[in-house]
Design an enzyme around this catalytic site. Structure first.
Site, PDB file in Angstrom:
ATOM      1  N   LYS A   1       1.860   7.456   4.184  1.00 23.42           N
ATOM      2  CA  LYS A   1       1.138   5.923   4.111  1.00 23.42           C
ATOM      3  C   LYS A   1       0.686   5.568   5.579  1.00 23.42           C
ATOM      4  O   LYS A   1       0.406   4.776   5.793  1.00 23.42           O
ATOM      5  CB  LYS A   1       2.257   5.107   3.670  1.00 23.42           C
ATOM      6  CG  LYS A   1       2.920   5.304   2.349  1.00 23.42           C
ATOM      7  CD  LYS A   1       4.123   4.413   2.064  1.00 23.42           C
ATOM      8  CE  LYS A   1       4.624   5.056   0.953  1.00 23.42           C
ATOM      9  NZ  LYS A   1       6.188   4.316   0.779  1.00 23.42           N
TER      10      LYS A   1
ATOM     11  N   PRO B   1       0.809  -1.344  -0.149  1.00 23.77           N
ATOM     12  CA  PRO B   1       0.032   0.141   0.125  1.00 23.77           C
ATOM     13  C   PRO B   1       0.753   1.236   0.086  1.00 23.77           C
ATOM     14  O   PRO B   1       1.898   1.420   0.772  1.00 23.77           O
ATOM     15  CB  PRO B   1      -0.851  -0.072   1.269  1.00 23.77           C
ATOM     16  CG  PRO B   1      -0.098  -1.303   2.070  1.00 23.77           C
ATOM     17  CD  PRO B   1       0.857  -1.872   1.334  1.00 23.77           C
ATOM     18  N   GLU B   2       0.457   2.148  -1.131  1.00 25.76           N
ATOM     19  CA  GLU B   2       1.140   3.470  -0.995  1.00 25.76           C
ATOM     20  C   GLU B   2      -0.155   4.526  -0.842  1.00 25.76           C
ATOM     21  O   GLU B   2      -1.102   3.907  -0.505  1.00 25.76           O
ATOM     22  CB  GLU B   2       1.831   3.578  -2.406  1.00 25.76           C
ATOM     23  CG  GLU B   2       2.882   2.862  -2.627  1.00 25.76           C
ATOM     24  CD  GLU B   2       3.692   2.888  -3.969  1.00 25.76           C
ATOM     25  OE1 GLU B   2       3.897   4.087  -4.525  1.00 25.76           O
ATOM     26  OE2 GLU B   2       4.318   2.067  -4.623  1.00 25.76           O
TER      27      GLU B   2
ATOM     28  N   ARG C   1      16.212  -1.007  -4.680  1.00 28.36           N
ATOM     29  CA  ARG C   1      14.983  -1.257  -4.762  1.00 28.36           C
ATOM     30  C   ARG C   1      14.847  -1.751  -6.284  1.00 28.36           C
ATOM     31  O   ARG C   1      15.292  -1.072  -7.357  1.00 28.36           O
ATOM     32  CB  ARG C   1      14.066  -0.028  -4.760  1.00 28.36           C
ATOM     33  CG  ARG C   1      14.087   0.340  -3.364  1.00 28.36           C
ATOM     34  CD  ARG C   1      12.934  -0.364  -2.399  1.00 28.36           C
ATOM     35  NE  ARG C   1      13.134   0.218  -1.036  1.00 28.36           N
ATOM     36  CZ  ARG C   1      13.574  -0.534   0.001  1.00 28.36           C
ATOM     37  NH1 ARG C   1      14.153  -1.892  -0.311  1.00 28.36           N
ATOM     38  NH2 ARG C   1      13.454  -0.077   1.156  1.00 28.36           N
TER      39      ARG C   1
END
Length: 277
Positions: free
Chosen positions: A59, A2-3, A265
């Site tokens: 977030k 979730p962002e 990432r």
DNA sequence: CGCATTCCCTGGGTGC
DNA sequence: TGCACCCAGGGAATGC
């Protein structure tokens, strides 16, 4: 994961589902989910509190209760489920179960146990508390403008991708949307940010908000089909252009999308469309 | 101060 | 089929 858009969707769904409800009992099955206090204290602070208001910074979910704020970060895989009175809320990954006054249960699920919950008294200034220690302005906060980003970028040697992911600069963008923002901005994620002008940041910020807003809208349409027994995890239907598209054709030029590593990432990029400045 | 590295966790994937 | 091993990933802590 979730962002900002997914967190927003979760928040709106929960607001619709549990606003006004009272917590009558809490079962903590994995106490490490809770920051700073033990399960007993957590329970004591929250039982008999009502869900009054629902807000968000980056977030972080913020549930305003009568006397406290309950702050939740879903990290990678945190999800809230709402179970009806007659449904069994237990599962391997159900870590905290909030029993509500109407018999329903709000259940926090988290496969990787990375999520965190914080409880703060309403007497203290929320944004000075530990949860927000490294959290800057929300991406939609009016404090965030091209000049602010430019000033923040000047003293950093980092890349565009890492800058977008830095929650202390601007909160809410995660790995998926960082890739989408860089793509829409036609900039390589490894672009050194000190090469970017104020004008560039104007464009990047505009794209950031278009991408995030589009995803919120997509989440909002998805969420209507949710029934209460399904997970409230803010799944969205936004068409991603590069993220997770390794080997697929770039929607702009048709060349193959690459997967590289930036700042540790996984990062998806179109070598042709996205230039290093 | 910035920046890189390590750690937290577990399911899923790979190789034998 | 099973076992050992590795990896992803947001953010805090640690080290330089």
């Amino acid at each position: 994961m979730p962002e900002l858009p997914e967190v927003e969707t979760v928040l709106r769904t929960l607001e619709h589902q549990i606003k006004g409800n009272e917590i009558v009992h809490i079962e903590v099955r994995y106490a490490k989910m809770i920051d700073a206090i033990d399960a007993q204290e957590f329970t004591k602070l929250l039982v008999h509190q009502h869900f009054i208001d629902f807000s968000r910074v980056g977030k972080y979910l913020i549930f305003g209760m009568n006397d406290v704020n309950l702050v939740v970060h879903l990290r990678m895989e945190g999800k809230f489920y709402i179970y009806q009175k007659d449904e069994d809320p237990y599962s391997k990954h159900a870590h905290i179960i909030f029993m509500l006054d109407d018999g329903r249960k709000l259940v926090y699920h988290d496969v990787r146990k990375f999520g965190r919950m914080y409880v703060y008294d309403k007497d203290v200034i929320l944004y000075e508390q530990k949860a927000f220690q490294h959290v800057g302005y929300d991406a939609f906060d009016s404090h965030v403008d091209a000049n602010y980003l430019y000033q923040q970028a000047k003293r950093r040697k980092t890349t565009l991708k890492q800058f977008l992911l830095d929650q202390s600069v601007m909160a809410g963008v995660g790995n998926i949307y960082a890739d989408e923002i860089a793509f829409r901005s036609k900039l390589h994620p490894e672009t050194k940010i000190y090469h970017l002008t104020k004008k560039d940041f104007e464009m990047i910020l505009e794209n950031t908000r278009i991408i995030l807003q589009g995803a919120i809208k997509a989440g909002g349409t998805t969420i209507r089909s949710y029934t209460s027994s399904l997970g409230v995890d803010g799944k969205f239907q936004l068409q991603l252009k590069v993220h997770m598209k390794k080997g697929e054709a770039c929607p702009t030029c048709g060349n193959s999308i690459d997967k590289i590593v930036v700042g540790g990432r996984g990062t998806y990029v179109c070598r042709t469309c996205q230039k290093r400045k």
